[in-house]
Design an enzyme around this catalytic site. Structure first.
Site, PDB file in Angstrom:
ATOM      1  N   ASN A 190      66.606  45.970  36.388  1.00 33.58           N
ATOM      2  CA  ASN A 190      66.045  47.039  37.410  1.00 33.58           C
ATOM      3  C   ASN A 190      65.912  48.542  36.903  1.00 33.58           C
ATOM      4  O   ASN A 190      66.656  49.329  37.228  1.00 33.58           O
ATOM      5  CB  ASN A 190      66.829  47.004  38.886  1.00 33.58           C
ATOM      6  CG  ASN A 190      65.880  47.679  39.834  1.00 33.58           C
ATOM      7  OD1 ASN A 190      64.772  48.287  39.475  1.00 33.58           O
ATOM      8  ND2 ASN A 190      66.104  47.365  41.219  1.00 33.58           N
ATOM      9  N   TYR A 226      68.595  56.557  39.387  1.00 32.41           N
ATOM     10  CA  TYR A 226      70.179  57.109  39.720  1.00 32.41           C
ATOM     11  C   TYR A 226      70.470  58.126  38.402  1.00 32.41           C
ATOM     12  O   TYR A 226      71.068  59.019  38.800  1.00 32.41           O
ATOM     13  CB  TYR A 226      70.969  55.850  39.753  1.00 32.41           C
ATOM     14  CG  TYR A 226      70.547  54.773  40.710  1.00 32.41           C
ATOM     15  CD1 TYR A 226      69.802  55.096  41.875  1.00 32.41           C
ATOM     16  CD2 TYR A 226      70.936  53.462  40.439  1.00 32.41           C
ATOM     17  CE1 TYR A 226      69.548  54.337  42.804  1.00 32.41           C
ATOM     18  CE2 TYR A 226      70.556  52.567  41.357  1.00 32.41           C
ATOM     19  CZ  TYR A 226      69.794  52.747  42.495  1.00 32.41           C
ATOM     20  OH  TYR A 226      69.514  51.759  43.451  1.00 32.41           O
TER      21      TYR A 226
END
Length: 170
Positions: free
Chosen positions: A133, A140
């Site tokens: 992912n 993030y």
């Protein structure tokens, strides 16, 4: 124009939270692993001593539009303790429906959880992501997270089912 509001989840949101958990599991190609029920979510998240906390992203239609508000994302988190750093929040899942991605909703959910963590005196905010992912990992990192697999070589393990029973001698 519709607006999205991030708010603390209520007991009445459990059906929507479960719907989004199933959507997330489908996205991660792990739908066969979802065993949780709406009743378990209700009992575990909204009792006297909740096991988890949750925020939801709720899409509100523009004035005059016929739709009702729709829960389009969630962030499910809980508190853990680091023997090195103390109080820590762990974001188990953050998910936004595909048609609502790219609007900053996931970032807003993460920021709300970060604020909760600081308000509770946490020194860390942890989460995990599947290795494929890249979009989530890039988000993030852009928000300031450190990749502990790259930096420190951590691997995460779990015991469940029969392995847990064997460990416990049951």
């Amino acid at each position: 124009m519709a607006s999205v509001r991030i708010r603390e989840a209520h007991e009445g949101d459990c059906a929507d939270i479960l719907r989004l958990i199933r959507d997330l599991a489908d996205y991660e190609k792990l739908s066969d692993q979802v065993k949780i029920s709406e009743e378990a979510l209700r009992a575990d998240g909204f009792g006297e001593n909740p096991f988890y906390h949750c925020v939801v992203a709720e899409n509100h239609p523009a004035p005059g539009e016929p739709q009702v508000p729709l829960v389009v994302g969630f962030g499910l988190y809980y508190f853990i303790y680091s023997t090195w750093k103390g109080r820590t929040v762990y974001l188990e899942d953050v998910y936004v429906m595909p048609e609502y991605r790219g609007q900053g909703i996931g970032s807003r959910i993460i920021k709300v959880v970060a604020k909760v963590a600081l308000d509770k005196g946490c020194s860390q905010f942890r989460l995990a992501v599947l290795d494929w992912n890249k979009r989530a990992m890039d988000l993030y990192k852009a928000l300031g997270a450190q990749d502990l697999t790259e930096l420190e070589g951590w691997h995460f393990f779990r015991f469940e089912g029969e392995a847990m029973r064997e460990l416990a001698g049951k």
